[in-house]
Design a protein around this motif. Structure first.
Motif, PDB file in Angstrom:
ATOM      1  N   PHE A  69      43.484  49.321  25.519  1.00 46.86           N
ATOM      2  CA  PHE A  69      44.491  48.308  25.760  1.00 46.86           C
ATOM      3  C   PHE A  69      44.297  47.564  27.076  1.00 46.86           C
ATOM      4  CE2 PHE A  69      47.020  50.506  28.942  1.00 46.86           C
ATOM      5  CZ  PHE A  69      46.691  51.825  28.716  1.00 46.86           C
ATOM      6  N   SER A  70      43.386  48.027  27.944  1.00 44.98           N
ATOM      7  CA  SER A  70      43.113  47.278  29.170  1.00 44.98           C
ATOM      8  C   SER A  70      41.763  47.693  29.729  1.00 44.98           C
ATOM      9  CB  SER A  70      44.202  47.536  30.219  1.00 44.98           C
ATOM     10  OG  SER A  70      44.005  46.712  31.357  1.00 44.98           O
ATOM     11  N   CYS A  71      41.151  46.764  30.463  1.00 38.93           N
ATOM     12  CA  CYS A  71      39.830  47.039  31.026  1.00 38.93           C
ATOM     13  C   CYS A  71      39.602  46.125  32.222  1.00 38.93           C
ATOM     14  CB  CYS A  71      38.764  46.811  29.965  1.00 38.93           C
ATOM     15  SG  CYS A  71      37.054  46.943  30.548  1.00 38.93           S
ATOM     16  N   ILE A  72      38.880  46.645  33.213  1.00 43.44           N
ATOM     17  CA  ILE A  72      38.357  45.823  34.298  1.00 43.44           C
ATOM     18  C   ILE A  72      36.853  46.023  34.301  1.00 43.44           C
ATOM     19  CG2 ILE A  72      38.803  47.619  36.051  1.00 43.44           C
ATOM     20  CD1 ILE A  72      39.365  45.227  38.001  1.00 43.44           C
ATOM     21  N   SER A  73      36.143  44.907  34.216  1.00 44.88           N
ATOM     22  CA  SER A  73      34.719  44.992  33.981  1.00 44.88           C
ATOM     23  C   SER A  73      33.926  45.166  35.260  1.00 44.88           C
ATOM     24  CB  SER A  73      34.250  43.725  33.264  1.00 44.88           C
ATOM     25  OG  SER A  73      32.869  43.793  33.006  1.00 44.88           O
ATOM     26  N   SER A  74      32.742  45.758  35.140  1.00 41.26           N
ATOM     27  CA  SER A  74      31.803  45.805  36.242  1.00 41.26           C
ATOM     28  C   SER A  74      31.254  44.392  36.487  1.00 41.26           C
ATOM     29  CB  SER A  74      30.659  46.758  35.909  1.00 41.26           C
ATOM     30  OG  SER A  74      29.973  46.323  34.765  1.00 41.26           O
ATOM     31  N   ARG A  75      30.644  44.211  37.641  1.00 45.92           N
ATOM     32  CA  ARG A  75      29.948  42.991  38.064  1.00 45.92           C
ATOM     33  C   ARG A  75      30.883  41.852  38.436  1.00 45.92           C
ATOM     34  NH1 ARG A  75      24.539  42.608  34.236  1.00 45.92           N
ATOM     35  NH2 ARG A  75      23.992  44.822  34.379  1.00 45.92           N
ATOM     36  N   ASP A  76      31.823  41.459  37.542  1.00 40.99           N
ATOM     37  CA  ASP A  76      32.648  40.289  37.858  1.00 40.99           C
ATOM     38  C   ASP A  76      34.146  40.606  37.893  1.00 40.99           C
ATOM     39  OD1 ASP A  76      32.611  38.633  34.573  1.00 40.99           O
ATOM     40  OD2 ASP A  76      33.244  40.630  35.190  1.00 40.99           O
ATOM     41  N   ASP A  77      34.522  41.888  37.649  1.00 39.86           N
ATOM     42  CA  ASP A  77      35.936  42.297  37.671  1.00 39.86           C
ATOM     43  C   ASP A  77      36.810  41.500  36.707  1.00 39.86           C
ATOM     44  OD1 ASP A  77      36.449  43.379  41.143  1.00 39.86           O
ATOM     45  OD2 ASP A  77      35.574  44.373  39.395  1.00 39.86           O
TER      46      ASP A  77
END
Length: 127
Positions: free
Chosen positions: A48-56
């Motif tokens: 239901f939620s995510c913060i990505s590597s590299r570009d947030d």
């Protein structure tokens, strides 16, 4: 050894708020995508939620937009999930998961894309 520990779960009334924490040890969390998943009784685990590597880049399930916020604190090696206006259907075991891969619109909610998992934190929303 990579380890993730969730904390901050508990009992809250409908309409209340909770903040979950996902703290990493054995690796620098800043270089990883962190996803939040939950599993309610009798239901499948869902992202239901995510913060990505590299570009947030941040991602949310449509039903949660505006109520939940994911963020990083690199100094504490922790990702937070602020959950507001909780509803009874929000009650579940919440898991955080990590992977070095960058996540996108079509991948962030898929549990198979994450290879390190925490043990889970239980949230109960009840009046």
């Amino acid at each position: 050894q990579l380890q993730l520990v969730e904390s901050g779960g508990g009992l809250v009334q409908p309409g209340g708020s909770l903040r979950l924490s996902c703290t990493a040890s054995g690796f620098t969390l800043d270089y990883y995508s962190i996803g939040w998943f939950r599993q309610a009784p009798g239901k499948e685990r869902e992202g239901f939620s995510c913060i990505s590597s590299r570009d947030d880049s941040t991602y949310y399930a449509d039903s949660l937009k505006g109520r939940f916020t994911i963020s990083r604190d690199n100094d504490k090696n922790t990702v937070y999930l602020q959950m507001n206006s909780l509803r009874p259907e929000s009650a579940a075991v919440y898991y955080c998961a990590a992977d070095r891969a960058q996540m996108y619109d079509g991948s962030w909610y898929n549990a198979e894309n994450f290879h390190s998992w925490g043990q889970g934190a239980k949230d109960t929303v009840s009046s």
